[in-house]
Design a protein around this motif. Structure first.
Motif, mmCIF file in Angstrom:
data_model
loop_
_atom_site.group_PDB
_atom_site.id
_atom_site.type_symbol
_atom_site.label_atom_id
_atom_site.label_comp_id
_atom_site.label_asym_id
_atom_site.label_seq_id
_atom_site.Cartn_x
_atom_site.Cartn_y
_atom_site.Cartn_z
ATOM 1 N N ARG A 21 0.868 -1.182 0.000
ATOM 2 C CA ARG A 21 0.000 0.000 0.000
ATOM 3 C C ARG A 21 0.895 1.220 0.000
ATOM 4 O O ARG A 21 1.766 1.365 0.839
ATOM 5 N N LYS A 22 0.639 2.080 -0.937
ATOM 6 C CA LYS A 22 1.399 3.316 -1.025
ATOM 7 C C LYS A 22 0.422 4.467 -0.931
ATOM 8 O O LYS A 22 -0.716 4.363 -1.342
ATOM 9 N N VAL A 23 0.878 5.563 -0.373
ATOM 10 C CA VAL A 23 0.036 6.740 -0.232
ATOM 11 C C VAL A 23 0.539 7.796 -1.218
ATOM 12 O O VAL A 23 1.736 7.902 -1.468
ATOM 13 N N LEU A 24 -0.374 8.516 -1.805
ATOM 14 C CA LEU A 24 -0.046 9.537 -2.785
ATOM 15 C C LEU A 24 -0.625 10.864 -2.332
ATOM 16 O O LEU A 24 -1.805 10.942 -2.016
ATOM 17 N N VAL A 25 0.210 11.883 -2.266
ATOM 18 C CA VAL A 25 -0.255 13.232 -1.987
ATOM 19 C C VAL A 25 0.029 14.052 -3.236
ATOM 20 O O VAL A 25 1.166 14.111 -3.695
#
Length: 178
Positions: free
Chosen positions: A147-151
């Motif tokens: 799981r990667k988070v993107l801003v």
């Protein structure tokens, strides 16, 4: 040159390759507010691995400009080239976006932080409910079973991606409807 200038924003200064730290330091010495996001990465040589510090955005240094006089000052620094523009508009970064980058870089449990200008398809929007990033809404990407988070940094046309533990995320149905 100053037609599209607005005070109180962070502007993106383009600098010569591998001159980011030098320009950042010279800006600070001239008492200008400067920000250079640095990330730890593992570099692989043929005989060993080494942890090194690299700029999150290569060749970019952020400068907060409060007056038209300050706007031209960074361009006189050795290693600085010009401000980033999109068409005729200077790339302006809001304070909130700078704070989001700082939160990412200071938070525990985050690995593999990198910047990309790729355009992603819209995914799940989640709220981080643990650690220094608590309360931050992010887009979740699923890559290679991680799981990667993107801003998204809309004003810079860049994205910041990091791997966070699954336990940091609040389920979508738990979020209050806005």
């Amino acid at each position: 040159m100053l037609k599209n200038f607005e005070s109180g924003y962070w502007y993106v200064l383009y600098v010569r390759s591998r001159q980011e730290r030098k320009v950042h330091q010279l800006l600070l010495e001239q008492e200008m507010e400067s920000f250079l996001p640095i990330v730890k990465t593992i570099s692989q040589w043929s005989d060993r691995k080494k942890t090194i510090l690299k700029p999150l955005f290569p060749s970019y240094v952020f400068v907060k400009i409060n007056s038209s006089k300050e706007f031209v000052k960074p361009l006189d620094i050795d290693g600085a080239c010009d401000y980033i523009r999109f068409g005729r508009e200077y790339a302006k970064v809001q304070e909130k976006e700078i704070e989001n980058i700082r939160l990412f870089l200071q938070a525990d449990g985050i690995s593999d932080v990198r910047a990309t200008s790729e355009v992603f398809k819209t995914g799940e929007i989640r709220k981080i409910n643990f650690g220094a990033l608590s309360g931050l809404e992010c887009e979740i990407l699923r890559c290679n079973n991680e799981r990667k988070v993107l801003v998204r940094l809309e004003s810079l046309h860049q994205n910041v991606i990091a791997t966070l533990p699954v336990s940091y995320f609040q389920e979508a149905n738990d979020m209050a409807m806005v």
